[in-house]
Write a protein that holds these residues in place. Structure first.
Motif, PDB file in Angstrom:
ATOM      1  N   ASP A  15       0.833  -1.196   0.000  1.00  0.00           N
ATOM      2  CA  ASP A  15       0.000   0.000   0.000  1.00  0.00           C
ATOM      3  C   ASP A  15       0.871   1.250   0.000  1.00  0.00           C
ATOM      4  O   ASP A  15       0.627   2.200  -0.746  1.00  0.00           O
ATOM      5  CB  ASP A  15      -0.911  -0.035   1.242  1.00  0.00           C
ATOM      6  N   GLN A  16       1.913   1.216   0.822  1.00  0.00           N
ATOM      7  CA  GLN A  16       2.800   2.378   0.889  1.00  0.00           C
ATOM      8  C   GLN A  16       3.537   2.577  -0.426  1.00  0.00           C
ATOM      9  O   GLN A  16       3.743   3.702  -0.870  1.00  0.00           O
ATOM     10  CB  GLN A  16       3.809   2.178   2.033  1.00  0.00           C
ATOM     11  N   ILE A  17       3.922   1.460  -1.046  1.00  0.00           N
ATOM     12  CA  ILE A  17       4.613   1.586  -2.333  1.00  0.00           C
ATOM     13  C   ILE A  17       3.667   2.165  -3.376  1.00  0.00           C
ATOM     14  O   ILE A  17       4.054   3.001  -4.198  1.00  0.00           O
ATOM     15  CB  ILE A  17       5.178   0.221  -2.763  1.00  0.00           C
ATOM     16  N   ALA A  18       2.409   1.729  -3.326  1.00  0.00           N
ATOM     17  CA  ALA A  18       1.420   2.284  -4.257  1.00  0.00           C
ATOM     18  C   ALA A  18       1.310   3.787  -4.057  1.00  0.00           C
ATOM     19  O   ALA A  18       1.245   4.556  -5.020  1.00  0.00           O
ATOM     20  CB  ALA A  18       0.074   1.609  -4.049  1.00  0.00           C
ATOM     21  N   MET A  19       1.352   4.222  -2.795  1.00  0.00           N
ATOM     22  CA  MET A  19       1.299   5.661  -2.532  1.00  0.00           C
ATOM     23  C   MET A  19       2.536   6.328  -3.103  1.00  0.00           C
ATOM     24  O   MET A  19       2.470   7.400  -3.697  1.00  0.00           O
ATOM     25  CB  MET A  19       1.251   5.924  -1.024  1.00  0.00           C
ATOM     26  N   ASP A  20       3.685   5.683  -2.905  1.00  0.00           N
ATOM     27  CA  ASP A  20       4.936   6.231  -3.412  1.00  0.00           C
ATOM     28  C   ASP A  20       4.848   6.400  -4.928  1.00  0.00           C
ATOM     29  O   ASP A  20       5.254   7.414  -5.486  1.00  0.00           O
ATOM     30  CB  ASP A  20       6.077   5.277  -3.039  1.00  0.00           C
ATOM     31  N   ARG A  21       4.274   5.385  -5.605  1.00  0.00           N
ATOM     32  CA  ARG A  21       4.153   5.468  -7.066  1.00  0.00           C
ATOM     33  C   ARG A  21       3.229   6.590  -7.486  1.00  0.00           C
ATOM     34  O   ARG A  21       3.395   7.174  -8.547  1.00  0.00           O
ATOM     35  CB  ARG A  21       3.622   4.143  -7.619  1.00  0.00           C
ATOM     36  N   ASP A  22       2.265   6.888  -6.626  1.00  0.00           N
ATOM     37  CA  ASP A  22       1.360   7.986  -6.951  1.00  0.00           C
ATOM     38  C   ASP A  22       1.944   9.327  -6.554  1.00  0.00           C
ATOM     39  O   ASP A  22       1.292  10.359  -6.690  1.00  0.00           O
ATOM     40  CB  ASP A  22       0.011   7.792  -6.232  1.00  0.00           C
ATOM     41  N   GLY A  23       3.144   9.304  -6.011  1.00  0.00           N
ATOM     42  CA  GLY A  23       3.822  10.560  -5.720  1.00  0.00           C
ATOM     43  C   GLY A  23       3.681  11.041  -4.289  1.00  0.00           C
ATOM     44  O   GLY A  23       4.077  12.143  -3.969  1.00  0.00           O
ATOM     45  N   GLU A  24       3.101  10.220  -3.400  1.00  0.00           N
ATOM     46  CA  GLU A  24       3.020  10.648  -2.007  1.00  0.00           C
ATOM     47  C   GLU A  24       4.308  10.275  -1.294  1.00  0.00           C
ATOM     48  O   GLU A  24       4.927   9.265  -1.603  1.00  0.00           O
ATOM     49  CB  GLU A  24       1.845   9.952  -1.310  1.00  0.00           C
ATOM     50  N   ALA A  25       4.677  11.096  -0.329  1.00  0.00           N
ATOM     51  CA  ALA A  25       5.917  10.809   0.382  1.00  0.00           C
ATOM     52  C   ALA A  25       5.677   9.693   1.393  1.00  0.00           C
ATOM     53  O   ALA A  25       4.657   9.666   2.076  1.00  0.00           O
ATOM     54  CB  ALA A  25       6.395  12.063   1.110  1.00  0.00           C
ATOM     55  N   ILE A  26       6.610   8.771   1.492  1.00  0.00           N
ATOM     56  CA  ILE A  26       6.499   7.711   2.491  1.00  0.00           C
ATOM     57  C   ILE A  26       7.828   7.594   3.212  1.00  0.00           C
ATOM     58  O   ILE A  26       8.845   8.102   2.739  1.00  0.00           O
ATOM     59  CB  ILE A  26       6.144   6.355   1.854  1.00  0.00           C
ATOM     60  N   ASP A  27       7.800   6.903   4.347  1.00  0.00           N
ATOM     61  CA  ASP A  27       9.031   6.714   5.117  1.00  0.00           C
ATOM     62  C   ASP A  27       9.746   5.478   4.580  1.00  0.00           C
ATOM     63  O   ASP A  27       9.473   4.351   4.967  1.00  0.00           O
ATOM     64  CB  ASP A  27       8.678   6.545   6.601  1.00  0.00           C
ATOM     65  N   ARG A  28      10.670   5.726   3.675  1.00  0.00           N
ATOM     66  CA  ARG A  28      11.325   4.589   3.019  1.00  0.00           C
ATOM     67  C   ARG A  28      12.182   3.804   3.988  1.00  0.00           C
ATOM     68  O   ARG A  28      12.264   2.584   3.918  1.00  0.00           O
ATOM     69  CB  ARG A  28      12.204   5.106   1.885  1.00  0.00           C
ATOM     70  N   TYR A  29      12.840   4.526   4.876  1.00  0.00           N
ATOM     71  CA  TYR A  29      13.751   3.866   5.787  1.00  0.00           C
ATOM     72  C   TYR A  29      13.016   2.854   6.658  1.00  0.00           C
ATOM     73  O   TYR A  29      13.513   1.763   6.930  1.00  0.00           O
ATOM     74  CB  TYR A  29      14.446   4.915   6.659  1.00  0.00           C
ATOM     75  N   LEU A  30      11.786   3.247   7.043  1.00  0.00           N
ATOM     76  CA  LEU A  30      10.985   2.372   7.894  1.00  0.00           C
ATOM     77  C   LEU A  30      10.662   1.065   7.167  1.00  0.00           C
ATOM     78  O   LEU A  30      10.765  -0.030   7.740  1.00  0.00           O
ATOM     79  CB  LEU A  30       9.695   3.115   8.265  1.00  0.00           C
ATOM     80  N   ILE A  31      10.286   1.209   5.907  1.00  0.00           N
ATOM     81  CA  ILE A  31       9.974   0.002   5.133  1.00  0.00           C
ATOM     82  C   ILE A  31      11.222  -0.845   4.976  1.00  0.00           C
ATOM     83  O   ILE A  31      11.213  -2.058   5.133  1.00  0.00           O
ATOM     84  CB  ILE A  31       9.405   0.400   3.766  1.00  0.00           C
ATOM     85  N   LYS A  46       1.627  -7.585  -7.824  1.00  0.00           N
ATOM     86  CA  LYS A  46       0.912  -6.334  -7.650  1.00  0.00           C
ATOM     87  C   LYS A  46       1.457  -5.273  -8.614  1.00  0.00           C
ATOM     88  O   LYS A  46       0.710  -4.542  -9.263  1.00  0.00           O
ATOM     89  CB  LYS A  46       1.123  -5.880  -6.199  1.00  0.00           C
ATOM     90  N   SER A  47       2.790  -5.234  -8.737  1.00  0.00           N
ATOM     91  CA  SER A  47       3.405  -4.259  -9.627  1.00  0.00           C
ATOM     92  C   SER A  47       3.007  -4.535 -11.064  1.00  0.00           C
ATOM     93  O   SER A  47       2.725  -3.615 -11.833  1.00  0.00           O
ATOM     94  CB  SER A  47       4.925  -4.306  -9.506  1.00  0.00           C
ATOM     95  N   ALA A  48       3.003  -5.819 -11.430  1.00  0.00           N
ATOM     96  CA  ALA A  48       2.638  -6.169 -12.807  1.00  0.00           C
ATOM     97  C   ALA A  48       1.243  -5.654 -13.106  1.00  0.00           C
ATOM     98  O   ALA A  48       1.004  -5.035 -14.150  1.00  0.00           O
ATOM     99  CB  ALA A  48       2.702  -7.676 -12.996  1.00  0.00           C
ATOM    100  N   GLN A  49       0.353  -5.881 -12.147  1.00  0.00           N
ATOM    101  CA  GLN A  49      -1.021  -5.433 -12.357  1.00  0.00           C
ATOM    102  C   GLN A  49      -1.067  -3.911 -12.479  1.00  0.00           C
ATOM    103  O   GLN A  49      -1.702  -3.367 -13.385  1.00  0.00           O
ATOM    104  CB  GLN A  49      -1.863  -5.895 -11.174  1.00  0.00           C
ATOM    105  N   PHE A  50      -0.341  -3.253 -11.579  1.00  0.00           N
ATOM    106  CA  PHE A  50      -0.325  -1.788 -11.599  1.00  0.00           C
ATOM    107  C   PHE A  50       0.160  -1.263 -12.935  1.00  0.00           C
ATOM    108  O   PHE A  50      -0.463  -0.418 -13.564  1.00  0.00           O
ATOM    109  CB  PHE A  50       0.575  -1.283 -10.466  1.00  0.00           C
ATOM    110  N   TYR A  51       1.273  -1.823 -13.413  1.00  0.00           N
ATOM    111  CA  TYR A  51       1.852  -1.293 -14.647  1.00  0.00           C
ATOM    112  C   TYR A  51       1.052  -1.705 -15.866  1.00  0.00           C
ATOM    113  O   TYR A  51       1.024  -0.988 -16.867  1.00  0.00           O
ATOM    114  CB  TYR A  51       3.321  -1.694 -14.768  1.00  0.00           C
ATOM    115  N   ARG A  52       0.413  -2.864 -15.792  1.00  0.00           N
ATOM    116  CA  ARG A  52      -0.431  -3.259 -16.922  1.00  0.00           C
ATOM    117  C   ARG A  52      -1.542  -2.230 -17.087  1.00  0.00           C
ATOM    118  O   ARG A  52      -1.773  -1.711 -18.178  1.00  0.00           O
ATOM    119  CB  ARG A  52      -1.031  -4.643 -16.670  1.00  0.00           C
ATOM    120  N   GLU A  53      -2.172  -1.897 -15.961  1.00  0.00           N
ATOM    121  CA  GLU A  53      -3.271  -0.931 -16.038  1.00  0.00           C
ATOM    122  C   GLU A  53      -2.766   0.444 -16.436  1.00  0.00           C
ATOM    123  O   GLU A  53      -3.346   1.119 -17.279  1.00  0.00           O
ATOM    124  CB  GLU A  53      -3.992  -0.858 -14.691  1.00  0.00           C
ATOM    125  N   GLU A  54      -1.630   0.829 -15.824  1.00  0.00           N
ATOM    126  CA  GLU A  54      -1.114   2.153 -16.147  1.00  0.00           C
ATOM    127  C   GLU A  54      -0.744   2.241 -17.631  1.00  0.00           C
ATOM    128  O   GLU A  54      -1.046   3.219 -18.307  1.00  0.00           O
ATOM    129  CB  GLU A  54       0.115   2.470 -15.302  1.00  0.00           C
TER     130      GLU A  54
END
Lengths: 107, 817
Positions: free
Chosen positions: B183-199, B233-241
């Motif tokens: 979910d956080q990565i999806a947010m990151d892909r949409d341009g929202e800032a996330i705490d990468r270090y935490l992940i 999940k990424s495959a699905q995301f990029y297929r749709e995008e």
């Protein structure tokens, strides 16, 4: 209460009969058990006082152990080192101490 | 004390397991609650040592495990589960709708932090425990093949924290954790800032845990539990995008975007996930955004065709770059480019055919508008044809230049693409039936006028272009035929601007196509220079005779080796074979010169036969004309030999004397067709109407009568009578058929020669092999037709050069000596 001072150059080993032996830290740490005991990362009391009380080794044997630790450190890079001279009557106790201190089987 | 029996330490009945364990357990609890500073390592170590020494190692081991089990299960897990808010407990589709992304992010980060904390604490505590229990690890675990207490406790962490359902019948933490990270990565892909270090910390945890206590490298939980879902999940995301982008944006933007996504993902692996995932996610993105979309991308309205049309070098480079990532052969791009070249080439070819076949009156306006130099209406059709040829060549060169530029700028001079481009260009050129002729005409045009006022470099560039086209040409023998024909006319009619440039061209062809190709062309040049010597020699010879006869006609000859020169090029259209043999009747003044030269020549070269090609001759006549005021003026008339013969017939006659067509034919023996044409030039063309014709009509018909035209007033001192067949032009259909027939005949001989040469060296050859080798031997000259080779082999068998081998397993031939 001893302060959590930085590692000193010398540490003290105390025998079960209260003999203290002040020896160089590097020599003492040849024994893995002593090394862990003194590891500041773990924060046990020994690492704060720089003193290890070894309750099942008596002074006679601990003296020989310290002698061995120095002997070992002195010759650690040398080859064909002659065995250290050990009194026969202490051999069994020394063997047990070695087992206890973990991995000093090279007597 | 020294005499204390050592045995005491060994049997020591005084060690009570439960008491000792209680000491240890209490200490362990202190350690887990971060209160280790008052504990004595030595005491704990000694107690564990004693237990192990008493052979109670397994009991201690189990007790520790049980302690950790309880600690993790009862304290830590409960602490984390409390943090789980509703969205994380459901599958993401439901969960995502329950909260805004900000809520989800904050909640997710809480869970991630707790897990990170739990994991780090566990690591620290277990490393302390491991130190204290060192003796147990060393003696008990090694002897009983148990995993070290550290590995064991890591397994407990995995089972107690991650693998146990958070509540009855619900997901376990690792599933939830995966969901949160995704979910956080999806947010990151949409341009929202996330705490990468935490992940990243949580990823470290997953990488540090294994499926079993054996800690097999490819059984990391990260690989087993997380990576697969991430990739899916990424495959699905990029297929749709990808699909959305294909619909919504143009190809250029798509390429930029795809490139950015690829870079982003590899960055993400470095900063957020694990480096080991980078190649895998890269492949997923490439698959979804490039490999599966390349075709769609290239065929978009703003796809490769649009980019080529609008010189979008950057975008083309991106397309190239993207496809190069997924396949070094770049099949889609190559295919698209080939298609574009083929389409463009087909258009050029069609245009050329259309222009050359258009009726002459249909095109005059644009032709003139283009600055066409054509003068006189009769030239128009010729010019139109020639223009078509020149335009075709220019267009093809443009096409090549254009793609060469793209290739250089956008495709990084890629080898595969170059091969494809070359093949397509070659197909374009070879699919066009008249390419050989047109290329030769292109060179002809430049030799005649194109190279005027040009620097050496420019000339060089033109020659290079011609060679480039030649390189693509398959049927080089056709080209040779045309080039010979055109060169022949240039040399004999002295139309060439520069012999130097002609020779340069030959030298280039020699380099490109080999010695044998230019042999005959060089021989033509030699004949011309020999002829010049001969003419000079003959003049000196005549001067040496002493009688300086002023009336004697001056002669310039070109002696041409009959095998080398394509003389039929001049004849075929006008005359039939039977007529050429008829001897032209020369008037005495000319005949004298002719005989004189024949004598002179046979003295120098005995045994050679001279045949006069009267149809190709040219004569300069000085003639007297009356002008308006009745004065006589000398004018120089330059005309063909035939025209001169006709005019000379009228030389001694009165203005009223008439000669009929048949009479002229009888007195000159000029073949009828040439005669008619020449008479047309003399009696119909307005500028050179020396004769008047009865009846006055455009065409010359049997029975027409001709007389001197007394009213003819030349405007210039020098008059040029329209010379028949002066320029090189595109062949008519009949001519082309003849050229093809001749060429096919000569191909037949070349094929036969090649087959015989092959068979002579090999003695025996299988049919298929013979075909292949023949084709490869001939490929530098032309691409032979298989049927033609078969026919030639048949004919060679009939003539007993070859025979079929009866007993061979495959059809084979044998050379008959």
């Amino acid at each position: 209460m001893a302060s959590t001072n930085p590692p000193t150059e010398y540490i003290t080993l105390v025998s079960s009969d209260d003999y203290s032996f002040v020896i160089r830290r590097s020599a003492a740490c040849i024994s893995p058990a002593i090394k862990r005991m003194l590891d500041p990362a773990n924060g046990f009391i020994e690492s704060q006082t720089n003193t290890c009380r070894l309750d099942n080794i008596n002074g006679l044997v601990l003296e020989k152990v310290c002698e061995y630790l120095y002997y070992n450190e002195k010759h650690k890079d040398a080859k064909d080192v002659a065995d250290m001279d050990l009194p026969m009557e202490l051999v069994l106790e020394l063997l047990m101490a070695a087992d206890y201190l973990n991995g000093m089987f090279c007597i | 004390m020294a005499n204390r029996p050592p045995r005491q330490g060994l049997n020591g009945n005084d060690v009570d397991f439960d008491t000792t364990w209680q000491i240890l357990e209490r200490a362990f609890l202190e350690i887990h609650t971060k209160n280790a500073s008052q504990l004595s390592f030595e005491e704990l170590y000694r107690n564990a040592y004693k237990i192990v020494l008493k052979k109670k190692g397994d009991a201690l081991y189990n007790k520790v495990a049980e302690f950790e089990h309880r600690w993790l299960g009862d304290t830590i897990r409960v602490r984390i589960v409390k943090l789980l808010s509703a969205p994380f407990l459901f599958n993401d589709d439901i969960g995502r709708t329950l909260a805004t992304s900000a809520e989800r992010r904050a909640g997710g980060e809480g869970v991630l932090k707790a897990l990170k904390q739990a994991w780090e604490d566990h690591q620290v505590c277990m490393s302390m425990l491991t130190d204290v229990l060192m003796y147990m690890d060393r003696v008990y675990c090694t002897d009983h093949r148990q995993p070290s207490i550290f590995a064991k406790s890591m397994g407990l962490f995995r089972d107690q924290i991650l693998r146990t359902p958070v509540r009855q019948g619900e997901d376990n933490l690792i599933t939830i954790l995966t969901r949160i990270i995704l979910d956080q990565i999806a947010m990151d892909r949409d341009g929202e800032a996330i705490d990468r270090y935490l992940i990243k910390s949580n990823v470290y945890m997953l990488e540090g845990l294994y499926e079993s206590e054996q800690e097999v490298e490819d059984e990391k939980l990260y690989l087993r539990e997380f990576e697969e879902s991430f990739l899916q999940k990424s495959a699905q995301f990029y297929r749709e995008e990808g699909e959305r982008l294909l619909k919504e944006s143009d190809a250029g933007t798509y390429c930029h975007h795809a490139k950015r996504r690829i870079d982003e993902e590899s960055d993400r692996c470095r900063s957020t996930l694990s480096e080991s995932t980078a190649p895998k996610i890269q492949r997923v993105v490439e698959d979804e955004l490039i490999r599966n979309k390349m075709k769609g991308l290239i065929e978009m309205d703003s796809g490769v065709l649009y980019m080529v049309d609008n010189d979008k070098f950057n975008e083309l480079h991106l397309v190239f770059d993207l496809e190069a990532r997924v396949d070094p052969r770049k099949p889609e791009l190559t295919k698209a480019l080939q298609q574009i070249i083929a389409d463009m080439g087909a258009k050029i070819n069609e245009a050329a055919v259309a222009t050359s076949q258009a009726p002459p009156q249909a095109a005059p306006a644009p032709e003139d508008g283009e600055g066409d130099k054509s003068k006189g209406k009769q030239d128009k059709q010729i010019n139109q044809q020639t223009q078509a040829a020149l335009k075709w060549v220019a267009d093809i060169l443009d096409l090549k230049d254009r793609f060469d530029k793209i290739w250089e700028i956008s495709f990084g001079r890629d080898q595969t693409i170059q091969t494809a481009l070359t093949r397509s260009m070659s197909e374009n050129i070879n699919s066009f039936g008249r390419s050989s002729e047109y290329i030769s005409l292109f060179i002809d045009d430049h030799m005649k006028k194109g190279i005027r006022d040009k620097t050496d470099q420019e000339v060089d560039a033109i020659l290079e272009k011609a060679i480039v086209l030649l390189r693509y040409l398959q049927d080089k023998d056709y080209f040779e035929t045309y080039y010979k024909k055109h060169l022949c006319k240039r040399l004999l009619l002295k139309k060439s601007q520069s012999t130097d440039v002609e020779k340069q061209m030959i030298a280039r062809m020699k380099m490109e196509l080999g010695n044998s190709f230019t042999l005959k062309l060089e021989a033509m040049f030699k004949d011309i220079s020999l002829s010049e010597d001969l003419t000079r020699g003959y003049r000196e010879h005549v001067a040496g005779l002493g009688d300086a006869d002023r009336k004697r006609v001056d002669l310039t000859v070109s002696v041409l080796t009959s095998m080398t020169w394509p003389l039929e090029a001049f004849r075929s259209a006008n005359e039939d074979d039977g007529e050429t043999r008829a001897q032209i009747i020369f008037p005495p003044a000319l005949d004298l010169v002719r005989q004189g030269f024949e004598r002179y020549y046979s003295e120098k070269h005995s045994g050679r036969k001279l045949t006069w090609q009267t149809s190709m001759g040219e004569v300069d006549i000085k003639a007297l004309f009356k002008n308006k005021s009745g004065q006589m003026r000398i004018h120089e008339v330059s005309c063909s030999t035939y025209a001169a013969l006709i005019l000379l017939l009228f030389n001694d006659r009165q203005p009223d004397d008439q000669l009929s067509l048949e009479e002229i034919e009888a007195q000159t023996n000029i073949p009828m067709q040439s005669l008619k044409r020449t008479l047309q030039a003399l009696a119909v063309a307005p500028k050179t109407r020396f004769l008047s014709k009865e009846p006055m009509s455009r065409d010359v018909n049997p029975g027409d009568k001709f007389s001197l035209n007394d009213d003819y007033l030349p405007k210039t001192v020098k008059i040029k009578v329209g010379v028949v067949s002066a320029g090189n032009k595109v062949e008519g259909d009949r001519e082309r058929k003849e050229t093809e027939k001749r060429n096919n005949d000569s191909r037949g001989f070349v094929i036969e020669a090649a087959v015989v040469r092959l068979m002579k060296t090999r003695k025996e050859l299988a049919h298929a092999q013979l075909l292949n080798e023949t084709i490869s031997v001939l490929s530098s000259r032309f691409k032979p037709d298989v049927n033609m080779i078969k026919k030639r082999i048949e004919s060679l068998i009939e003539r007993e050069y070859l025979e079929r081998m009866e007993d061979a397993p495959v059809p084979s031939y044998k050379y008959v000596a």
